[in-house]
Design an enzyme around this catalytic site. Structure first.
Site, mmCIF file in Angstrom:
data_model
loop_
_atom_site.group_PDB
_atom_site.id
_atom_site.type_symbol
_atom_site.label_atom_id
_atom_site.label_comp_id
_atom_site.label_asym_id
_atom_site.label_seq_id
_atom_site.Cartn_x
_atom_site.Cartn_y
_atom_site.Cartn_z
ATOM 1 N N GLY A 611 0.820 -1.200 0.000
ATOM 2 C CA GLY A 611 0.000 0.000 0.000
ATOM 3 C C GLY A 611 0.845 1.236 0.000
ATOM 4 O O GLY A 611 2.072 1.174 -0.072
ATOM 5 N N GLY A 613 1.032 4.771 2.123
ATOM 6 C CA GLY A 613 0.542 5.586 3.230
ATOM 7 C C GLY A 613 0.600 7.041 2.854
ATOM 8 O O GLY A 613 0.908 7.388 1.710
ATOM 9 N N PHE A 615 2.706 9.228 3.460
ATOM 10 C CA PHE A 615 4.016 9.775 3.142
ATOM 11 C C PHE A 615 4.957 8.796 2.458
ATOM 12 O O PHE A 615 6.129 9.073 2.303
ATOM 13 C CB PHE A 615 4.669 10.310 4.417
ATOM 14 C CG PHE A 615 3.909 11.455 4.982
ATOM 15 C CD1 PHE A 615 4.166 12.734 4.532
ATOM 16 C CD2 PHE A 615 2.921 11.260 5.924
ATOM 17 C CE1 PHE A 615 3.459 13.809 5.033
ATOM 18 C CE2 PHE A 615 2.211 12.333 6.425
ATOM 19 C CZ PHE A 615 2.475 13.614 5.980
ATOM 20 N N GLY A 616 4.465 7.651 2.074
ATOM 21 C CA GLY A 616 5.374 6.723 1.416
ATOM 22 C C GLY A 616 4.800 5.334 1.338
ATOM 23 O O GLY A 616 3.668 5.098 1.777
ATOM 24 N N VAL A 618 4.233 1.205 1.794
ATOM 25 C CA VAL A 618 4.117 0.290 2.923
ATOM 26 C C VAL A 618 4.442 -1.109 2.411
ATOM 27 O O VAL A 618 3.940 -1.531 1.375
ATOM 28 C CB VAL A 618 2.694 0.316 3.512
ATOM 29 C CG1 VAL A 618 2.615 -0.566 4.735
ATOM 30 C CG2 VAL A 618 2.271 1.731 3.851
ATOM 31 N N ASP A 747 -7.461 12.844 11.227
ATOM 32 C CA ASP A 747 -7.483 12.374 9.843
ATOM 33 C C ASP A 747 -8.323 11.101 9.728
ATOM 34 O O ASP A 747 -7.904 10.104 9.157
ATOM 35 C CB ASP A 747 -6.053 12.158 9.339
ATOM 36 C CG ASP A 747 -5.972 12.240 7.809
ATOM 37 O OD1 ASP A 747 -6.985 12.644 7.189
ATOM 38 O OD2 ASP A 747 -4.924 11.897 7.258
#
Ligand SMILES: *[C@@H]1O[C@H](CO)[C@@H](O)[C@H](O)[C@H]1NC(C)=O
Ligand SMILES: *[C@@H]1O[C@H](CO)[C@@H](O)[C@H](O)[C@H]1NC(C)=O
Ligand SMILES: *[C@@H]1O[C@H](CO)[C@@H](O)[C@H](O)[C@H]1NC(C)=O
Ligand SMILES: *[C@@H]1O[C@H](CO)[C@@H](O)[C@H](O)[C@H]1NC(C)=O
Length: 959
Positions: A611, A613, A615-616, A618, A747
């Site tokens: 996946g 996330g 910010f980057g 996974v 969030d």
């Protein structure tokens, strides 16, 4: 001397009246009240002047009609002693007289009064000080709007019955009310009393104790053992009542015990000294250990609810002693093993069996002697073997109870439908999805004329579907997906007036007859020879004005694209990766640190991207002990990224809850920011809502572009969606209520709700979460909010937050409201255009549909109409409450959890309290749960006072 003996007999007469009242023994009451009437009429007593004037003042304040002559004989609501001259009032009964206002202080002037009954009115204000009414035996103020504290009653030593239930009383349970040694009945249920349950040592005469839904906290006192006369004890719906239950081995008279919907843990007491136990309700707690064997030796046990205790394990013991058992629900536990077939057959008056969501391996093969069966639900187990023989409908006619509902789905049952099943002419629901069932459907299916739902998808049924299915005049839903059916789809289905959903995908049918496409108001889902799934929804006049509304495109391709782009993104960013500002001693000690080398081994050198996330990317990983983890690499070089990283590690290493994604550890080496979480194998809620139907199937202008029917996820059922929402809401409730100071997630969105293999939802991504300033109390947080830079995700943002920069826990509630709209509609919160609607945003769109009673037009077509409408309305209303513009008008997460739980129960249909004949069964009614949310609590939620609570007992990961 003579007067004295007269007094004695009359007193016992009065006591008889009370007893008769309590026992509801009509005949006795009649006899005794006739006696009383006669004596009152004979003596024509005048009242003592003080009582006479008090009576007049009460009459005026309560707007009661004037009487002529002696009120003792002429006012129906007054009963006098008839013993003395002047006389005294012994009983005031103004039950259900629509009284309003406060209880007049003059009422305390009746010093001789035995019974004061003001139940079922709309009285408000405080309860006056009754301490001058020392003869009081029965005080009944139930069903009003009384508020304030319960007054001290210690001087009223003759009280035998106190009923203050269903009011707004608060301020805790005074210990004095538990000190009445003559008290037989104490009803305090449904008041926001709060606080602990006092010691119960002195309740020597108590028979009935009802403390349901009083917001009690603390534990159940050990002294509960002392109420030895108790026949009924109700402690349910106190979600903060925790700890273990005492053995209660002294309570030998107990008939009804209810502590459902609390937070109790430890072993379930087997009550083995209890002679006549009839109802045991411990559902929705956190009990663990093995199913208590001795419990099933209670011959008189009628209703047993142990469901939703996820840690309750072991096998279900021999049930052959249960000669009276009518209902047994042990669903959603962790039960294993075989069900003892001969034993179960002895409970011949068994009506309802709920065993779903366990790991049971077998089910009895022959239940033909259980002629009173009404419902069997064993879905989601690992049961093998053939389906059981069932009592045929004809045998049931003599009993007047009928087998209405069967759910054997998600097991490993094999073979065909037993022939006895073709005689179940009262059956309304047959659900056999996802088994290994095979064979053909016999034309005798036509006898099941009560059937409303027939669901047999994901099996190996074959042959043509019998035309006789067209005899099922009540059929609404027919789901044959994923079988081997061949030949024509029966044309006779077009004649069924109630059929609204017909699901035929992945069979070998030759096509859909036109006559079905012309049938009005029918949803048909069908996969054609090119493996394209087509959903038809015909209008009131048939397809001529309706339309083929869309095609689900393949999502496999889409997911490959996502994966590829994530990798590219990762590589690109990785090059820029620069010095973070963190070092290991910034990190909390509780968090485990990993080296980069370990991370490489764990992820097999970043082998599998699972996946992306915030910010980057996974990655999937496996620790040395085999534990599966998700490894989130933060591809960021900004200061902000570092702060968020630290924030998340700090928060998550401190917060533990079964509905929060747990942090396994982190890696800070070489300025990398890497977080390791529990692997959530089923991805996010977002994936399930949108990847199962990537195209907008309610959009007729969007004909198919892709072809692959393969989908990553089956569309989630309504029940599963609710279950996910409840668990996510619990995670948020924990952040808001059990953390001090509270944590605001900031969030909340469907892509931050992660799912385990068993679809248990956990809230993740606490990177930008905010904790209120340590010195700010919760109230200040709610009032002024935390001022901070706007962050979050477009579409989910609380308008109050981004317009006024006001961040409160209610901002999460808003975002959660959006998530609820997502599970209902499968539309993204940013959606701005809606078919056949001028609504500009999703809130207006759903609101419009709700107010025009057209909810069906907004509900996700992938639910295939498979939901309880009331339950759906409840969730829609809750979502809209969460989305109110003003934060103070939104509910608390705790309220949301409660209503969603109720909606789920309604959808399951197994806690429908109206269906039970037992008035003592204290399963909550819809209104009980909805009422606090829709009325008082929303208004008062911001002013409600909080306190630091100990972590709830389900804090420890139960699964
Ligand atoms: C109380 O009000 C209800 C509804 O207005 C009415 O039906 C009922 O008869 C009233 N009861 C009495 C005792 O006045
Ligand atoms: C009880 O009665 C006494 C004597 O009449 C009176 O002074 C007192 O105020 C009364 N107490 C209450 C609580 O009504
Ligand atoms: C309480 O009940 C007892 C026994 O029934 C009776 O003798 C006594 O007078 C009562 N007390 C009051 C204050 O009425
Ligand atoms: C129990 O509730 C009371 C009143 O609601 C509160 O003051 C107290 O702190 C609570 N105790 C615990 C352990 O939560």
């Amino acid at each position: 001397m003579a007067t004295e003996s007269l007094l004695d007999t009359s007193t016992s007469k009065a006591l008889l009246v009370k007893k008769a009242h309590d026992m509801n023994s009509g005949l006795l009451l009649l006899v005794v009240s006739t006696l009383l009437l006669c004596s009152a009429a004979r003596m024509q007593a005048a009242l003592v002047p003080e009582e006479e004037s008090a009576l007049e003042s009460i009459r005026t304040s309560f707007n009661q009609p004037k009487w002529t002559g002696d009120p003792c004989s002429n006012a129906q609501w007054i009963t006098c002693s008839g013993l003395s001259q002047p006389d005294n009032v012994w009983k005031l009964n103004l039950e259900k007289q629509n009284l309003t206002g406060t209880i007049p202080a003059d009422i305390t002037k009746f010093r001789q009064v035995r019974e004061l009954i003001l139940a079922g009115n709309r009285l408000d204000g405080q309860i006056p000080d009754f301490s001058n009414m020392t003869s009081l035996q029965n005080l009944d103020l139930s069903d009003n709007n009384l508020s304030g504290r319960i007054p001290d009653t210690s001087v009223l030593t003759n009280l035998t019955r106190i009923a203050l239930n269903r009011n707004q009383l608060s301020g805790g349970i005074p210990a004095s009310i538990f000190n009445h040694t003559k008290l037989e009945i104490l009803l305090l249920q449904d008041n926001p009393l709060g606080g602990p349950i006092p010691e119960l040592d002195n309740l020597n005469s108590l028979q009935i104790l009802d403390l349901t839904n009083i917001q009690a906290n603390g534990t159940v006192p050990l002294s509960i053992e002392k109420i030895e006369k108790a026949t009924e004890i109700y402690l349910g719906h106190n979600p903060q009542l925790s700890g273990t239950l005492p053995a209660m081995s002294n309570l030998i008279h107990l008939k009804f015990f209810n502590a459902g919907f609390c937070a109790l843990s430890g072993n379930i007491p087997d009550l083995k000294n209890t002679g006549g136990l009839e109802t045991l309700d411990l559902q929705m707690n956190d009990f663990s250990g093995d199913f208590p064997t001795a419990l099933l030796r209670h011959e008189s046990l009628r209703l047993l609810y142990l469901n939703n205790n996820p840690r309750l394990s072991g096998s279900i013991p021999d049930t052959s002693m249960l000669k009276s058992l009518q209902e047994m629900y042990t669903n959603d536990c962790n039960l294993t093993g075989e069900l003892n077939s001969p034993a179960l057959r002895k409970s011949i008056i068994l009506q309802k069996v709920g065993l779903w969501n366990n790991r049971l391996e077998t089910f009895p093969l022959d239940l033909v002697n259980l002629t009173q069966l009404v419902q069997i639900d064993v879905h989601n187990n690992t049961m093998t073997g053939n389906l059981p023989d069932l009592p045929a409908g004809v045998d049931q006619i003599t009993n007047g109870v009928y087998l209405k509902s069967l759910n054997f789905s998600n097991n490993h049952f094999s073979g065909g439908l037993p022939s006895s099943w073709y005689q179940l002419s009262y059956l309304e629901e047959m659900v056999l999805d996802s088994n290994n069932l095979s064979g053909v459907i016999d034309p005798a299916i036509g006898t099941l004329t009560s059937l409303k739902e027939l669901r047999i998808r994901n099996n190996n049924f074959s042959g043509p579907m019998a035309e006789e299915v067209g005899l099922l005049q009540n059929l609404q839903i027919l789901d044959l997906r994923n079988n081997q059916f061949s030949g024509n789809v029966p044309r006779s289905l077009a004649n069924l007036p109630n059929l609204h959903t017909l699901l035929l995908d992945n069979n070998r049918f030759t096509g859909i007859p036109d006559v079905l496409l012309n049938k009005s108001r029918l949803l048909i889902s069908y996969t054609n020879n090119d493996n394209i799934r087509i959903i038809y929804a015909t209008s009131a006049t048939g397809l001529s004005t309706g339309a083929k509304i869309g095609i689900v495109i393949g999502v496999l391709a889409a997911s490959v694209i996502i994966a590829v782009s994530a990798t590219i993104l990762y590589n690109r960013r990785h090059k820029k990766f620069d010095a973070g500002q963190l070092s290991a001693h910034d990190m909390p000690e509780a968090a485990k640190s990993f080296s980069l080398k370990e991370i490489k081994a764990i992820t097999q050198n970043h082998k599998r991207v699972i996946g992306k996330g915030g910010f980057g990317p996974v990655y999937f990983g496996k620790l040395v002990d085999g534990k599966e983890v998700a490894v989130k690499v933060r591809a960021t070089d900004s200061k902000q990224g570092a702060e968020e990283f630290l924030n998340e590690v700090r928060l998550l290493s401190r917060l533990h809850h079964r509905n929060l994604v747990s942090l396994v550890g982190y890696c800070l080496e070489s300025h990398q920011q890497i977080l390791l979480y529990d692997y959530m194998s089923k991805g996010t809620l977002y994936d399930h809502l949108y990847q199962s139907s990537e195209s907008d199937i309610s959009n007729p202008d969007n004909p198919s572009s892709s072809t692959n029917e393969m989908s990553l996820h089956e569309p989630l059922t309504w029940k599963t969606r609710l279950d996910i929402a409840i668990n996510a809401a619990r995670g948020l409730e924990y952040l808001h209520k059990d953390c001090n100071p509270p944590v605001i997630h900031r969030d909340v969105k469907s892509s931050n709700i992660l799912l385990t293999e068993k679809l248990l939802a956990k809230v993740g991504d606490l990177g930008i979460s905010k904790q209120a300033d340590e010195q700010h109390s919760r109230e200040t947080l709610n009032d002024s909010g935390v001022s901070t830079v706007i962050k979050g995700t477009f579409g989910y943002l609380d308008p109050e937050y981004f317009t006024r920069n006001r961040l409160t826990t209610k901002s999460d509630v808003y975002s959660f409201g959006m998530v609820l709209l997502e599970i209902i509609t499968a539309k993204k919160p940013q959606t701005q255009k809606f078919v056949h609607s001028s609504a500009k945003n999703i809130i207006d769109w759903v609101q419009g549909a709700l107010s025009s009673d057209q909810l069906e037009s907004v509900v996700d077509p992938n639910l295939f109409n498979e939901y309880d409408r009331e339950s759906m309305i409840m969730v829609v209303e809750t979502a809209l409450l969460c989305l109110r513009p003003k934060g103070t008008k939104r509910p608390e997460m705790g309220d949301v959890v409660r209503v969603l739980t109720k909606a789920l129960q309604m959808d399951l249909g197994y806690v429908d309290s109206s269906s039970t004949t037992d008035s003592h069964r204290r399963v909550s009614k819809t209104a009980d749960l909805i009422a606090p949310l829709t009325s008082s609590s929303i208004v008062s939620s911001s002013s409600r006072s909080f306190s630091l609570q100990s972590l709830p007992s389900w804090d420890t990961d139960a699964r």
